[in-house]
Scaffold this motif. Structure first.
Motif, PDB file in Angstrom:
ATOM      1  N   ALA A 164      90.575  20.489  18.443  1.00  0.00           N
ATOM      2  CA  ALA A 164      91.385  19.309  18.763  1.00  0.00           C
ATOM      3  C   ALA A 164      92.378  19.012  17.648  1.00  0.00           C
ATOM      4  N   ASN A 198      94.297  19.859  24.153  1.00  0.00           N
ATOM      5  CA  ASN A 198      93.966  18.924  23.077  1.00  0.00           C
ATOM      6  C   ASN A 198      93.070  17.797  23.579  1.00  0.00           C
ATOM      7  N   SER A 199      93.422  17.251  24.740  1.00  0.00           N
ATOM      8  CA  SER A 199      92.624  16.169  25.315  1.00  0.00           C
ATOM      9  C   SER A 199      91.227  16.654  25.708  1.00  0.00           C
ATOM     10  N   VAL A 250      95.591  12.347  31.129  1.00  0.00           N
ATOM     11  CA  VAL A 250      96.456  13.478  30.773  1.00  0.00           C
ATOM     12  C   VAL A 250      96.405  14.560  31.852  1.00  0.00           C
ATOM     13  N   SER A 258      96.500  19.255  17.814  1.00  0.00           N
ATOM     14  CA  SER A 258      97.291  18.073  17.445  1.00  0.00           C
ATOM     15  C   SER A 258      98.333  18.420  16.392  1.00  0.00           C
ATOM     16  N   GLN A 310      87.944   8.825  25.078  1.00  0.00           N
ATOM     17  CA  GLN A 310      88.449  10.193  25.169  1.00  0.00           C
ATOM     18  C   GLN A 310      88.310  10.754  26.583  1.00  0.00           C
ATOM     19  N   SER A 334      89.144  17.197  22.503  1.00  0.00           N
ATOM     20  CA  SER A 334      88.772  15.890  21.951  1.00  0.00           C
ATOM     21  C   SER A 334      87.650  15.267  22.764  1.00  0.00           C
ATOM     22  N   MET A 335      87.738  15.378  24.104  1.00  0.00           N
ATOM     23  CA  MET A 335      86.713  14.800  24.968  1.00  0.00           C
ATOM     24  C   MET A 335      85.364  15.487  24.770  1.00  0.00           C
ATOM     25  N   SER A 393      91.109   9.187  28.473  1.00  0.00           N
ATOM     26  CA  SER A 393      92.362   9.825  28.051  1.00  0.00           C
ATOM     27  C   SER A 393      92.529  11.188  28.707  1.00  0.00           C
ATOM     28  N   PHE A 394      91.439  11.966  28.771  1.00  0.00           N
ATOM     29  CA  PHE A 394      91.524  13.289  29.394  1.00  0.00           C
ATOM     30  C   PHE A 394      91.862  13.179  30.878  1.00  0.00           C
TER      31      PHE A 394
END
Length: 304
Positions: free
Chosen positions: A95, A36-37, A16, A99, A9, A40-41, A12-13
């Protein structure tokens, strides 16, 4: 597992946010993707920290022989979970919410799949929608329970504070066990639905690539046919509803054509307004449309 998920995550962040930072004109969809990222992170990182703390303290409790030592460590475990749990589930709820909604959210994908009439695509979108909705509900429930149990421990004056945290820790671990188990099933639904949706959400360009000489379903077309099909796909005018500078707009794309070239050939648009659905009556609306047109690209750039 939680630590590995947290690392994924974080990566991913970073990806993004890097893409977002490179964009000159970002819209609400881009900002929602970053949010969202980020949620989530943060949720994943806090869950990893909580998981490490629970594992290490649980092992230490098992190794203690004295009852007082066990109670002291159990109280410490209760305080740690009491501090972390509400934030873990709160960020996970945020998150799941980001989504679910937005132009690229699972709700929008489900609506688009329903309109397409593609059964497999709709099945995938439905699985993802159920997964996201379930994550929103489960993490929302876990957030409420975590806040409730932590508040009860802090407000308890009739019991020794250490024993109160021991009791609260047990309740919070029970919430975590149920939320993680259900969350694992819902994550499977999300991943399976996303795979099924993407597998059946093929653009015309995707289909052209698959049926080309290098594709898995080679249609054995000659070079002239390949070039003609590619030109038809890449030069086809498109219209889409988008958010432009916080305003909803119907954006018309004319790939490879500039505004100057459109003026030279006398390009025009005609619009009609449906005034009566039962009688199918239409009214000319070209002139009102003319005053609402906005050129989003430079005169010498491909128009939209």
């Amino acid at each position: 597992m939680a630590s590995a998920a947290a690392v994924v995550q974080v990566i991913s962040f970073v990806t993004v946010y890097s893409e977002f930072a490179r964009k000159k004109d970002s819209d609400a969809t881009d900002k929602l993707a970053v949010a969202n990222s980020l949620f989530s992170m943060v949720g994943g990182t806090l869950a990893a920290v909580q998981g490490i703390a629970i594992t290490s303290l649980s092992v230490a409790i098992d190794n203690y022989a004295s009852a007082s030592g066990k109670i002291k460590l159990a109280a410490k475990l209760g305080r740690i979970t009491g501090v972390l749990s509400p934030f873990v589930y709160l960020f996970s709820t945020l998150a799941a919410g980001t989504s679910l909604y937005g132009e690229k959210g699972s709700a929008a994908k489900w609506t688009e799949a329903l309109r397409s009439g593609n059964g497999a695509k709709l099945a995938g979108a439905s699985m993802t929608l159920v997964g996201d909705s379930g994550q929103l509900a489960v993490n929302g429930w876990a957030t409420a329970r975590s806040v409730q149990y932590t508040y009860e421990a802090l407000a308890n004056v009739n019991q020794a504070r250490a024993l109160a945290w021991v009791t609260t820790g047990g309740k919070l671990l029970s919430v975590a066990a149920r939320a993680n188990l259900i969350g694992l099933v819902l994550t499977g639904l999300q991943l399976g639905g996303e795979w099924l949706y993407n597998r059946n959400n093929k653009t015309e360009l995707d289909k052209w690539l698959q049926q080309g000489a290098w594709g898995k379903r080679n249609a054995n077309r000659n070079m002239a046919e390949e070039r003609l099909l590619l030109a038809d796909i890449t030069a086809t005018p498109q219209m889409a509803l988008q958010q432009v500078k916080s305003q909803s707009m119907a954006v018309l794309y004319l790939p490879g054509v500039t505004a100057s070239e459109l003026d030279e050939v006398g390009f025009g648009l005609s619009a009609y307004w449906l005034t009566n659905h039962q009688r199918n009556d239409w009214e000319a609306w070209s002139e009102p449309l003319l005053y609402q047109l906005t050129l989003l690209s430079a005169p010498d750039a491909p128009s939209n």
